[in-house]
Every structure is written in C-alpha cells, then in structure tokens.
Design a protein around this motif. Sequence first.
Motif, PDB file in Angstrom:
ATOM      1  N   VAL A  85       0.854  -1.186   0.000  1.00 14.37           N
ATOM      2  CA  VAL A  85       0.000   0.000   0.000  1.00 14.37           C
ATOM      3  C   VAL A  85       0.889   1.235   0.000  1.00 14.37           C
ATOM      4  N   ASN A  86       0.307   2.365  -0.358  1.00 15.37           N
ATOM      5  CA  ASN A  86       1.056   3.617  -0.361  1.00 15.37           C
ATOM      6  C   ASN A  86       1.375   4.039   1.070  1.00 15.37           C
ATOM      7  N   ARG A  87       2.662   4.142   1.390  1.00 13.28           N
ATOM      8  CA  ARG A  87       3.095   4.461   2.750  1.00 13.28           C
ATOM      9  C   ARG A  87       3.782   5.815   2.850  1.00 13.28           C
ATOM     10  N   GLY A  88       3.959   6.497   1.731  1.00 15.10           N
ATOM     11  CA  GLY A  88       4.564   7.822   1.765  1.00 15.10           C
ATOM     12  C   GLY A  88       6.006   7.807   1.292  1.00 15.10           C
ATOM     13  N   LYS A  89       6.454   8.957   0.799  1.00 17.55           N
ATOM     14  CA  LYS A  89       7.796   9.052   0.235  1.00 17.55           C
ATOM     15  C   LYS A  89       8.877   8.736   1.260  1.00 17.55           C
ATOM     16  N   GLY A  90       8.689   9.214   2.483  1.00 16.97           N
ATOM     17  CA  GLY A  90       9.693   8.957   3.512  1.00 16.97           C
ATOM     18  C   GLY A  90       9.870   7.476   3.783  1.00 16.97           C
ATOM     19  N   GLU A  91       8.765   6.745   3.866  1.00 17.29           N
ATOM     20  CA  GLU A  91       8.849   5.304   4.107  1.00 17.29           C
ATOM     21  C   GLU A  91       9.470   4.590   2.917  1.00 17.29           C
ATOM     22  N   ALA A  92       9.164   5.055   1.704  1.00 23.40           N
ATOM     23  CA  ALA A  92       9.772   4.450   0.518  1.00 23.40           C
ATOM     24  C   ALA A  92      11.285   4.657   0.523  1.00 23.40           C
ATOM     25  N   LEU A  93      11.722   5.849   0.914  1.00 20.30           N
ATOM     26  CA  LEU A  93      13.158   6.112   0.997  1.00 20.30           C
ATOM     27  C   LEU A  93      13.816   5.242   2.069  1.00 20.30           C
ATOM     28  N   LYS A  94      13.154   5.081   3.195  1.00 21.68           N
ATOM     29  CA  LYS A  94      13.711   4.232   4.253  1.00 21.68           C
ATOM     30  C   LYS A  94      13.826   2.785   3.792  1.00 21.68           C
ATOM     31  N   THR A  95      12.813   2.302   3.073  1.00 18.83           N
ATOM     32  CA  THR A  95      12.858   0.926   2.567  1.00 18.83           C
ATOM     33  C   THR A  95      14.050   0.737   1.633  1.00 18.83           C
ATOM     34  N   GLY A  96      14.235   1.684   0.718  1.00 17.32           N
ATOM     35  CA  GLY A  96      15.353   1.585  -0.214  1.00 17.32           C
ATOM     36  C   GLY A  96      16.698   1.706   0.467  1.00 17.32           C
ATOM     37  N   LEU A  97      16.808   2.629   1.411  1.00 13.57           N
ATOM     38  CA  LEU A  97      18.073   2.801   2.127  1.00 13.57           C
ATOM     39  C   LEU A  97      18.410   1.572   2.962  1.00 13.57           C
ATOM     40  N   PHE A  98      17.397   0.995   3.610  1.00 16.58           N
ATOM     41  CA  PHE A  98      17.637  -0.210   4.405  1.00 16.58           C
ATOM     42  C   PHE A  98      18.195  -1.326   3.525  1.00 16.58           C
ATOM     43  N   HIS A  99      17.628  -1.465   2.341  1.00 13.40           N
ATOM     44  CA  HIS A  99      18.109  -2.493   1.413  1.00 13.40           C
ATOM     45  C   HIS A  99      19.555  -2.224   0.997  1.00 13.40           C
TER      46      HIS A  99
END
Length: 369
Positions: A85-99
């Motif tokens: 689901v759409n979680r927001g730009k900040g959460e998307a950035l955190k997901t990518g950075l964590f990876h």
Amino acid sequence: MLQMMWAMMMTRSVRRPERRATSLLPPVLIPAYRPSEALVRLVGDLMERGFHRIVIVDDGSGPSFAEIFESLRRHPQVTLLRHDVNRGKGEALKTGLFHLLQASDCAGAVTADADGQHLPEDIERVARRLAETDGATLVLGCRQFGAGVPLRSRFGNLVTAAAMRWIAGLALSDTQTGLRGIPRALALRLFETKTAGYEFELDMLVLARHAGFGIAEVPIATVYLDGNRSSHFNPLRDSMRIYFVLLRFTLVSLATALIDNSVFRLVLAITPSLPEAQLAARAAALSFQYPAARRAVFHSGEPHRRELPRFLSVAAAHALVSYAAIHWLTQTHGFALFPAKIAVESALFPLNFLLQRDWVFTSSRKPPR
C-alpha cells in the motif's frame, strides 16, 4: 603487428579512466508512486551513464502500473522493492536505504524523483560530488526558483527556506529538493525519524544539522513538466506536514508554557510566594520540555551527561532572568503578575530557542568518515 599493439594501448588509455569513473558512482534510489514512462526513460539514461545499481521502490502504485515496473525489473542493474500500500515518500526512501545499507561497501546513495524532473546529468553530478566527499557531507541538488517556476513551488520554498533558517540555522536555497547524495553515516541515522511523507526530507536536514554533518549544494536544472502536474505532492496536506516539522519547537514551547503557567497559577493560589511558584512551575515544565525537545525537535543522540547539565544551566539562567524581569515589571511598573509573566516568557523565547539549538542539543561528535 606494432600498429595493432599501439592501437590496443591507445584504446586502453582512452577507456580506462572512464571505467574508473563509472565504478565510483554510488547507487541511485528512486521512490515511485504511480509513475509514467518518464521513469523508464530516466532509468535508461542512468544506465547509459554508467550507474550499475538502481533501486526503485514501488510505493503501492497498484496493478495498473505493474507493466512499467516489470519492464524496469528486467534490467540487471535494477532492483525493484514493493510496498503493498502507499506508505509515503519517507517510508519508501527508508525501505530503499535499508536495502542498500545491507551491503557493507555501500558508502551512500543518491535519491532522485520518479517524475522526470531530475535530469540524468544532474543526478550524475550529485553522485560524483557525493563520491568525492569525506563521508560526512549531505549533498543537495538545488534548483533555481525563477519566474518560470510554478507559483506554489516558489512560495512553498520561500516560506520553508525562511523557516529552516530560523529553526535549524540552515541557509539553503532549496529545502525541498528530492535529489540528494546521502552518505552512509547519515543514512543510518535516518531510521530514527518517525516521519513518513514528504516531511521526511526536511527532517533529514534538521537531523544532519544537529548531528554535525556538512551540507553542500550543487546547482541543477529547474524542470517542471506540465506545470508540475506529475507531482503527487498535495499542496495543502503535505505543506502542513512539512511546516509541522519546522514548527515542532514552537509547539513544544507552547505546551511547556501551558504547563508552566498552569502550575504557576495553581501554586500561587496556594501560596503567595513568587519564588516558590516560579520554581514549581519551571520544574514541571522542564520535566516535559527536555525529553520533548531532545527527541522530537532536535533528534539528538548525545548522552544525557553532556546535554542535561547544559539544558539545566540554560533553564536556571532563564529562571533567574524571568524572575528578575517579572519582579521589575510588577513592582516598578505596576503590571499584574500573570500578564507580566506572559510578556517576559514571550520575550525570552527566541533566546531560549537559539541556546538550545546551537549549544545544548548540538552534536559534539564528528560523523564517521
């Protein structure tokens, strides 16, 4: 034979620097929500420029956009991560950075928007600047807000830049840019933030400032496609979220003032002693203000043994000045007690904030390089 060997040597001498240059490019992270074909073109251009690792986060775009993401995933340079689901730009950035940070050799990452407003050459410039830094500098790709920029974007950046200058002590030309070179040490700290939407990028600036990171600006082209229609930024909702980040200290201060004045009036109703009422009110207010300012406003990770004595020394000086000023107003100029207290506390607010921002909650440690 000699001509062939010479040709091979010349070929190596021309190509070798290019291979070294492209191998230094950090990975690119692109959060995407309901993207257009502009994202496909951008990724193709980045691969042509030598970017070997591109992480795209599908932030709950839905099945209608599956074809675009699947076409991107076919490239070996691309890693696709998904949110259900759409979680927001900040959460998307955190997901990518964590990876990305799972790889020990990842020294940082460049973030870019998916709507085509960041040119490939500008992304490369920010990436190279990040690769050249000492690992303790956040690199911002900064736009110029001239006459051709949509009014809402010009006004929003003007207000946000002014607020950022006051709240964080940062004089930046573009506070809302999504094109950033984030060093590894700062990326690791970003998981401390609780924000999930566009306001995450302002939180990043505040955290970088108070954690001791440098901030470098790289001029980039200002591109707005179709009046910025492709942006999913909601002017009212997302602006309020962004300004809430910048106004947190004010809100914490207002809550502190409410506690202070409530306890002050309560104690004053029991005993007519001004010093006792002041002392009780400040003790109650500070027990709230210290943890709230430390974590919610300044994102400080410094030990209490360093910050608490400084905070208490500022509070003690504040209390003495406040008491003297209130006494002077009431005894010399005939002010009523409660209005005098409100006036004095309001006058001391800017100084109190600056001391907390630049002395109490400022990092004493240099970021790791």
